[in-house]
Write a protein that holds these residues in place. Structure first.
Motif, PDB file in Angstrom:
ATOM      1  N   PHE A  23       0.746  -1.240  -0.089  1.00 47.88           N
ATOM      2  CA  PHE A  23      -0.126  -0.061  -0.044  1.00 47.88           C
ATOM      3  C   PHE A  23       0.813   1.323  -0.129  1.00 47.88           C
ATOM      4  N   PRO A  24       1.500   1.500  -1.139  1.00 50.56           N
ATOM      5  CA  PRO A  24       2.303   2.843  -1.043  1.00 50.56           C
ATOM      6  C   PRO A  24       1.904   4.142  -1.121  1.00 50.56           C
ATOM      7  N   VAL A  25       0.555   4.183  -1.192  1.00 52.79           N
ATOM      8  CA  VAL A  25      -0.155   5.462  -1.256  1.00 52.79           C
ATOM      9  C   VAL A  25      -0.246   5.684   0.292  1.00 52.79           C
ATOM     10  N   LEU A  26      -0.784   4.674   1.176  1.00 47.22           N
ATOM     11  CA  LEU A  26      -1.027   4.596   2.451  1.00 47.22           C
ATOM     12  C   LEU A  26       0.230   4.927   3.134  1.00 47.22           C
ATOM     13  N   ALA A  27       1.295   4.332   2.722  1.00 43.91           N
ATOM     14  CA  ALA A  27       2.516   4.618   3.356  1.00 43.91           C
ATOM     15  C   ALA A  27       3.127   5.924   3.285  1.00 43.91           C
ATOM     16  N   ALA A  28       2.711   6.394   2.071  1.00 44.72           N
ATOM     17  CA  ALA A  28       3.248   7.739   1.848  1.00 44.72           C
ATOM     18  C   ALA A  28       2.316   8.702   2.902  1.00 44.72           C
ATOM     19  N   TYR A  29       1.035   8.628   3.006  1.00 39.43           N
ATOM     20  CA  TYR A  29       0.095   9.250   3.773  1.00 39.43           C
ATOM     21  C   TYR A  29       0.772   9.297   5.328  1.00 39.43           C
ATOM     22  N   ARG A  30       1.214   8.015   5.890  1.00 36.99           N
ATOM     23  CA  ARG A  30       1.540   7.647   7.023  1.00 36.99           C
ATOM     24  C   ARG A  30       2.838   8.441   7.193  1.00 36.99           C
ATOM     25  N   GLN A  31       3.870   8.596   6.359  1.00 39.34           N
ATOM     26  CA  GLN A  31       4.965   9.280   6.716  1.00 39.34           C
ATOM     27  C   GLN A  31       4.815  10.769   6.505  1.00 39.34           C
ATOM     28  N   ARG A  32       3.690  11.371   5.601  1.00 45.11           N
ATOM     29  CA  ARG A  32       3.328  12.628   5.754  1.00 45.11           C
ATOM     30  C   ARG A  32       2.733  13.121   7.304  1.00 45.11           C
ATOM     31  N   LEU A  33       2.074  12.150   7.730  1.00 42.96           N
ATOM     32  CA  LEU A  33       1.649  12.253   9.066  1.00 42.96           C
ATOM     33  C   LEU A  33       2.827  12.580  10.253  1.00 42.96           C
ATOM     34  N   LEU A  34       3.756  11.592   9.938  1.00 44.82           N
ATOM     35  CA  LEU A  34       4.789  11.685  11.088  1.00 44.82           C
ATOM     36  C   LEU A  34       5.729  12.890  10.819  1.00 44.82           C
ATOM     37  N   THR A  35       5.634  13.631   9.521  1.00 43.93           N
ATOM     38  CA  THR A  35       6.310  14.893   9.811  1.00 43.93           C
ATOM     39  C   THR A  35       5.711  16.213  10.045  1.00 43.93           C
ATOM     40  N   ARG A  36       4.495  16.023  10.609  1.00 43.51           N
ATOM     41  CA  ARG A  36       3.608  16.956  11.373  1.00 43.51           C
ATOM     42  C   ARG A  36       4.246  17.224  12.531  1.00 43.51           C
ATOM     43  N   PRO A  37       4.417  18.623  12.794  1.00 45.01           N
ATOM     44  CA  PRO A  37       4.838  18.837  14.215  1.00 45.01           C
ATOM     45  C   PRO A  37       4.298  18.145  15.347  1.00 45.01           C
ATOM     46  N   SER A  38       2.906  18.185  15.358  1.00 52.38           N
ATOM     47  CA  SER A  38       2.332  17.626  16.436  1.00 52.38           C
ATOM     48  C   SER A  38       2.322  16.302  16.606  1.00 52.38           C
ATOM     49  N   VAL A  39       2.602  15.429  15.466  1.00 52.19           N
ATOM     50  CA  VAL A  39       2.614  13.992  15.568  1.00 52.19           C
ATOM     51  C   VAL A  39       3.980  13.609  15.984  1.00 52.19           C
ATOM     52  N   ALA A  40       4.861  14.279  15.464  1.00 54.15           N
ATOM     53  CA  ALA A  40       6.513  14.173  15.754  1.00 54.15           C
ATOM     54  C   ALA A  40       6.553  14.147  17.116  1.00 54.15           C
ATOM     55  N   ARG A  41       6.007  15.218  17.644  1.00 56.58           N
ATOM     56  CA  ARG A  41       6.359  15.486  18.993  1.00 56.58           C
ATOM     57  C   ARG A  41       5.801  14.388  19.978  1.00 56.58           C
ATOM     58  N   VAL A  42       4.470  13.834  19.536  1.00 56.03           N
ATOM     59  CA  VAL A  42       4.069  12.649  20.422  1.00 56.03           C
ATOM     60  C   VAL A  42       4.876  11.235  20.317  1.00 56.03           C
ATOM     61  N   VAL A  43       5.337  11.142  18.889  1.00 55.50           N
ATOM     62  CA  VAL A  43       6.339   9.975  18.673  1.00 55.50           C
ATOM     63  C   VAL A  43       7.565  10.285  19.522  1.00 55.50           C
TER      64      VAL A  43
END
Length: 61
Positions: A23-43
């Protein structure tokens, strides 16, 4: 709001069943989410607790 709901499911879901190959499109969406400052902070703030993930946390993300 959908991004907030999708981030945890995609984050942990990819640990259990890596999605990049099927699922490359879904994986790309996940990667974009991980670059969001709020998500990156939680991680980053949750890193000390990865050892409690029942299936073992991968050495990525």
């Amino acid at each position: 709001m959908a991004d907030c709901a999708a981030a945890p499911a995609l984050f942990y879901g990819d640990w259990v069943h890596p999605m990049a190959e099927r699922f490359p499109v879904l994986a790309a969406y996940r990667q974009r989410l991980l670059t969001r400052p709020s998500v990156a902070r939680v991680v980053d703030e949750a890193r000390p607790y990865r050892r409690f993930f029942p299936l073992g946390a991968p050495d990525r993300d």
